[in-house]
Design an enzyme around this catalytic site. Structure first.
Site, PDB file in Angstrom:
ATOM      1  CB  VAL A 193      86.493  83.140  26.575  1.00  0.00           C
ATOM      2  CG1 VAL A 193      86.605  84.461  26.952  1.00  0.00           C
ATOM      3  CG2 VAL A 193      87.781  82.783  25.412  1.00  0.00           C
ATOM      4  N   GLY A 195      83.458  78.957  28.589  1.00  0.00           N
ATOM      5  CA  GLY A 195      83.367  77.732  29.737  1.00  0.00           C
ATOM      6  C   GLY A 195      83.822  78.422  31.053  1.00  0.00           C
ATOM      7  CB  ALA A 330      82.238  92.452  20.769  1.00  0.00           C
ATOM      8  CG  HIS A 331      87.579  94.401  21.674  1.00  0.00           C
ATOM      9  ND1 HIS A 331      86.759  93.524  22.499  1.00  0.00           N
ATOM     10  CD2 HIS A 331      88.843  93.964  21.493  1.00  0.00           C
ATOM     11  CE1 HIS A 331      87.614  92.715  22.696  1.00  0.00           C
ATOM     12  NE2 HIS A 331      88.790  92.832  22.296  1.00  0.00           N
ATOM     13  CG  HIS A 454      99.207 105.905  46.557  1.00  0.00           C
ATOM     14  ND1 HIS A 454      99.660 104.653  46.363  1.00  0.00           N
ATOM     15  CD2 HIS A 454      99.158 106.429  47.656  1.00  0.00           C
ATOM     16  CE1 HIS A 454      99.671 104.279  47.426  1.00  0.00           C
ATOM     17  NE2 HIS A 454      99.371 105.225  48.404  1.00  0.00           N
TER      18      HIS A 454
END
Ligand code: FAD
Ligand code: NAI
Length: 475
Positions: A193, A195, A330-331, A454
């Site tokens: 992640v 990198g 973190a979450h 939409h």
């Protein structure tokens, strides 16, 4: 000031500060100890995430994405710019001010919720009647007592053996976020992640970026089809990603860094770069915590051993976030922090590990929740798959960002959603719908029958759900 607390939280990252706020909301006399210092030696709560992780990396990703849009895509909109330049020092300064806003925000939240904040290093003293003694070593030394302790001391970057971070040439995430001028050549070890995110930042700003990955597959944790699509997009952008390499030696003699490695075929190669980011994972952090004083159990990786509800081997001592098992996100840390505070209050804290979303904030973004197709195959689970490309989505075309797809995996018999995988624009936001759906055990048909605005990217989610039963409308 009271030194006797119902709850003392050690560590003020997303796991710790959120746990402290929730504990205080529940009526506990709560303290949070955090040792992070800003450049002036003052407190900088928020942990890795706020100071050298989620927040600063996203600030740099945003700046570099603006630059790349201006350089490569504004022309398509009829906007011309002359003499486009990037002031890297200013970009880094902006990132620092975003970090500071977050640090200050947490200090404000502590005040608002009546959490007592101590700036310094917290460590276990001895167990005392009904709790624990915790020392704080900061500008002054304090001794607190706590009925309950929540350890949220996070993680540190893993270094390659014998190659310590000097943050000048060999950079951890910390140094990677402080580079003062775009390097001509940037090396990255680890196509995970960090990198990919940090490699993307500096590539967009003009660096020649080579990422060396040890595994023979790209993004093994992601769905294979999605990883393949992402790999194609990154390669097209100019990120050089070499898989299946073995790094043999790293030398910092002379001007830059020289990396000797064997490529996937075993051929000996050398890569010369100005700077090298080493992003090969993180290790749980208990430095200075003094867990031995109370017999707090760690595993062989140095993580604090906890049960499914974050209880350690000691009564009244809990641990959450990167310092325990599970994804280092973190979450996830926040959810555990809230759940532990609620469990201390005798409530039923809830963390559903099966619906924790993953997001990689590259361009295209990659996001997923639930199981991958390869995992379902390996488990012998009967499933149906449906995909919808952003190329066929009106909003994506208007945005000029049609790379990627949404993919649904649903149980072959019940149609329950088992996994959703997205590579494409705003995948980080789109994935929330899938998380909600999976939390409520929705079927693909449930999503297919919901009215989506939409034109919006979320229509691709609806269409991928329709695709599970081979009834897409726009493709
Ligand atoms: P941390 O955030 O590491 O906080 C621990 C805190 O405890 C630190 O402030 C530390 O100084 C303090 N501390 C440690 N020991 C003591 C002690 N003895 N006394 C007092 N204080 C102590 N996750 C995401 O979900 N999304 C992202 O986009 C994302 N991006 C990232 C980007 C990068 C470059 C990196 C490195 C990480 C990223 N992460 C991301 C991961 C995320 O930062 C971590 O999962 C998260 O910070 C873990 O929270 P934590 O509270 O467990 O620990
Ligand atoms: P990572 O685990 O994501 O990736 C590390 C990569 O390095 C893997 O692909 C691994 O195979 C490779 N590797 C390991 N040793 C190697 C070696 N000797 N040579 C070559 N390759 C090697 O770890 P990363 O990128 O350091 O990030 C750490 C953690 O931080 C992540 O796992 C994630 O939990 C968190 N994070 C989350 C972000 C997000 O949510 N967007 C952003 C950045 C980090």
């Amino acid at each position: 000031m009271s030194k006797n607390f119902d709850v003392v939280v050690i560590g003020g990252g997303p796991g710790g500060y959120i746990a402290a706020i929730r504990a205080a909301q529940l009526g506990f006399n709560t303290a949070c100890i955090d040792e992070w210092q800003n450049d002036k030696g003052g407190p900088a709560p928020g942990g890795t995430c706020t100071n050298v992780g989620c927040i600063p990396s996203k600030a740099l990703l945003q700046s570099s994405e603006h630059f790349e849009h201006a350089a490569k895509h504004f022309g398509d909109h009829g906007i011309s710019l002359e003499n486009l330049q990037i002031d890297v020092a200013k970009m880094v300064g902006r990132k620092d001010s975003v970090v500071k806003q977050n640090n200050d925000g947490i200090l404000y939240l502590f005040k608002k919720n009546k959490v007592t904040f101590f700036h310094g290093r917290g460590s276990f003293g001895k167990a005392v009647e009904g709790g624990y003694e915790i020392s704080v070593a900061g500008k002054t030394a304090e001794t607190l007592t706590a009925k309950n302790v929540i350890v949220a001391t996070g993680s540190n970057a893993r270094a390659l053996p014998g190659v310590p971070f000097d943050e000048q040439k060999i950079l951890s995430n910390d140094g990677a976020l402080r580079i003062g001028a775009t390097p001509k050549k940037l090396g990255v070890i680890g196509a995970g992640v960090i990198g990919l995110e940090m490699g993307s930042v500096w590539r967009r700003l003009g660096a020649d970026v080579t990422i060396l990955e040890g595994l023979p597959v790209f993004l093994g944790a992601a769905d294979e089809q999605i990883a393949k699509e992402a790999h194609k997009a990154f390669t097209k952008q100019g990120l050089k990603i070499e898989l299946g390499v073995k790094v043999n030696a790293i030398s910092t003699e002379g001007e830059g860094v020289s990396i000797a490695y064997a490529d996937a075929k075993g051929a000996e190669r050398t890569l010369a770069v100005d700077k090298l980011i080493v992003s090969i994972g993180r290790v749980p952090n208990t430095i200075g915590l003094n867990p031995e004083a109370v017999g707090l159990q760690l595993d062989e990786r140095g993580a604090i051993v906890v049960d499914a509800e974050c209880r350690t081997n000691l009564p009244g001592v809990w641990a959450v976030g990167d310092v325990v098992r599970g994804p280092m996100l973190a979450h996830k840390a926040e959810e555990e922090g809230v759940a532990v505070a609620e469990r201390i209050a005798g409530q039923h804290g809830h963390v559903n590990f099966d619906t924790i979303p993953w997001v990689i904030y590259t361009s295209p973004e990659i996001a997923w929740v639930g199981q991958t197709e390869q995992a379902l195959k390996a488990a012998g689970r009967a499933y149906k798959a449906g995909t919808f490309p952003f190329l066929a989505n009106g909003r994506a075309r208007a945005l000029g960002d049609t790379t990627g797809m949404v993919k649904f995996l649903a149980d072959a018999q019940t149609d329950e959603i088992l996994g959703v995988h997205i590579v494409g624009p705003m995948a980080s936001e789109l994935i929330s719908e899938a998380v909600v759906a999976m939390e409520f055990k929705a079927s693909a048909e449930d999503i297919a029958r919901i009215c989506h605005a939409h034109p919006s990217l979320s229509e691709a989610t609806k269409e991928a759900a329709l695709a599970v039963d081979k009834r897409t409308l726009n493709f």
